[in-house]
Design a protein around this motif. Sequence first.
Motif, PDB file in Angstrom:
ATOM      1  N   ASP A  64       0.673  -1.291   0.117  1.00  0.00           N
ATOM      2  CA  ASP A  64       0.013  -0.036  -0.251  1.00  0.00           C
ATOM      3  C   ASP A  64       0.713   1.155   0.097  1.00  0.00           C
ATOM      4  OD1 ASP A  64       1.120   0.199   2.707  1.00  0.00           O
ATOM      5  OD2 ASP A  64      -0.887  -0.725   3.243  1.00  0.00           O
ATOM      6  N   TYR A  65       0.278   2.518   0.098  1.00  0.00           N
ATOM      7  CA  TYR A  65       1.122   3.900   0.169  1.00  0.00           C
ATOM      8  C   TYR A  65       1.097   4.359   1.571  1.00  0.00           C
ATOM      9  CZ  TYR A  65       0.530   3.183  -4.933  1.00  0.00           C
ATOM     10  OH  TYR A  65       0.751   2.884  -6.309  1.00  0.00           O
ATOM     11  N   GLY A 100      -1.007  13.161  -1.265  1.00  0.00           N
ATOM     12  CA  GLY A 100      -1.684  12.392  -0.257  1.00  0.00           C
ATOM     13  C   GLY A 100      -2.815  11.799  -0.825  1.00  0.00           C
ATOM     14  N   LYS A 101      -3.884  11.599   0.188  1.00  0.00           N
ATOM     15  CA  LYS A 101      -5.025  10.901   0.131  1.00  0.00           C
ATOM     16  C   LYS A 101      -6.348  11.917  -0.517  1.00  0.00           C
ATOM     17  CE  LYS A 101      -7.960   8.203   3.048  1.00  0.00           C
ATOM     18  NZ  LYS A 101      -7.989   7.333   4.217  1.00  0.00           N
ATOM     19  N   ASP A 102      -6.063  13.060  -0.544  1.00  0.00           N
ATOM     20  CA  ASP A 102      -7.238  13.627  -0.782  1.00  0.00           C
ATOM     21  C   ASP A 102      -6.648  15.256  -1.454  1.00  0.00           C
ATOM     22  OD1 ASP A 102      -6.764  14.859   1.270  1.00  0.00           O
ATOM     23  OD2 ASP A 102      -8.566  14.153   2.212  1.00  0.00           O
ATOM     24  N   THR A 107      -2.466  12.489   4.735  1.00  0.00           N
ATOM     25  CA  THR A 107      -1.516  11.311   4.838  1.00  0.00           C
ATOM     26  C   THR A 107      -2.296   9.811   4.727  1.00  0.00           C
ATOM     27  OG1 THR A 107      -0.185  12.115   6.611  1.00  0.00           O
ATOM     28  CG2 THR A 107      -0.079   9.777   6.198  1.00  0.00           C
ATOM     29  N   LEU A 108      -1.793   9.124   3.762  1.00  0.00           N
ATOM     30  CA  LEU A 108      -2.230   7.690   3.321  1.00  0.00           C
ATOM     31  C   LEU A 108      -2.216   6.938   4.537  1.00  0.00           C
ATOM     32  CD1 LEU A 108      -1.748   8.914   0.239  1.00  0.00           C
ATOM     33  CD2 LEU A 108      -2.640   6.776   0.017  1.00  0.00           C
ATOM     34  N   ARG A 113      -4.580   1.996  -1.127  1.00  0.00           N
ATOM     35  CA  ARG A 113      -4.080   1.533  -2.352  1.00  0.00           C
ATOM     36  C   ARG A 113      -4.281   2.612  -3.529  1.00  0.00           C
ATOM     37  NH1 ARG A 113      -4.300  -4.053  -3.957  1.00  0.00           N
ATOM     38  NH2 ARG A 113      -2.273  -4.234  -2.620  1.00  0.00           N
ATOM     39  N   PHE A 114      -4.719   3.781  -3.051  1.00  0.00           N
ATOM     40  CA  PHE A 114      -4.641   5.025  -4.340  1.00  0.00           C
ATOM     41  C   PHE A 114      -4.207   6.080  -3.495  1.00  0.00           C
ATOM     42  CE2 PHE A 114      -8.637   2.335  -4.407  1.00  0.00           C
ATOM     43  CZ  PHE A 114      -8.559   1.858  -6.020  1.00  0.00           C
TER      44      PHE A 114
END
Length: 184
Positions: A64-65, A100-102, A107-108, A113-114
């Motif tokens: 994963d990230y 990052g996530k958004d 933070t992821l 996985r994205f």
Amino acid sequence: MKFKVPYIKAYISQNFLWVICAFVAVILCLTLFFALSIKADFNITSELFNLTQNIHHYYQKSPDYRGLNTSYAIENKIIPAPMIRQNKIYSLSKSEVLIGKDLSGETLLPMDRFFSITYLRINKKECLKIFETDFHEDSSLIGITIQNDKAYEFSYGGVLALPLSKHKAEDYCRSQNTIMFTFE
């Protein structure tokens, strides 16, 4: 005759000095013109593709990230050094970049996985150029979000489907945009 010779030398040297100054001015103008035209032809998608390759390479052995965000990418040298200023990431188009996530670069977490790469303050011309690009399948792009006075989410096969024609992109790109690219 002796009186005119120094006058002619002074006249020639003064004209020669003006020619040299004019030549230097033309060279400086041409240099400035080409420097600005190169900046105007900057392609954000090639930079984006390089960033995603760096992230994929760094995380190639991870499931994963987890932990990925802007500061993590800077600290672990995932981002090319010329893009980093004052502990922030800047595009060659001078836009600030968040990872990052958004949209805000959160933070992821484990099992995420994205990841997203967000460009802040993208003008309309750059926004339209992005949609002219046909992203390759190996880019792992799964969606693009544009936020200006409204938010629009584009994905392959979604209601707002990618690829988007330049004509349709005119309806979504405004003078200032935040554009988030989401990758697998």
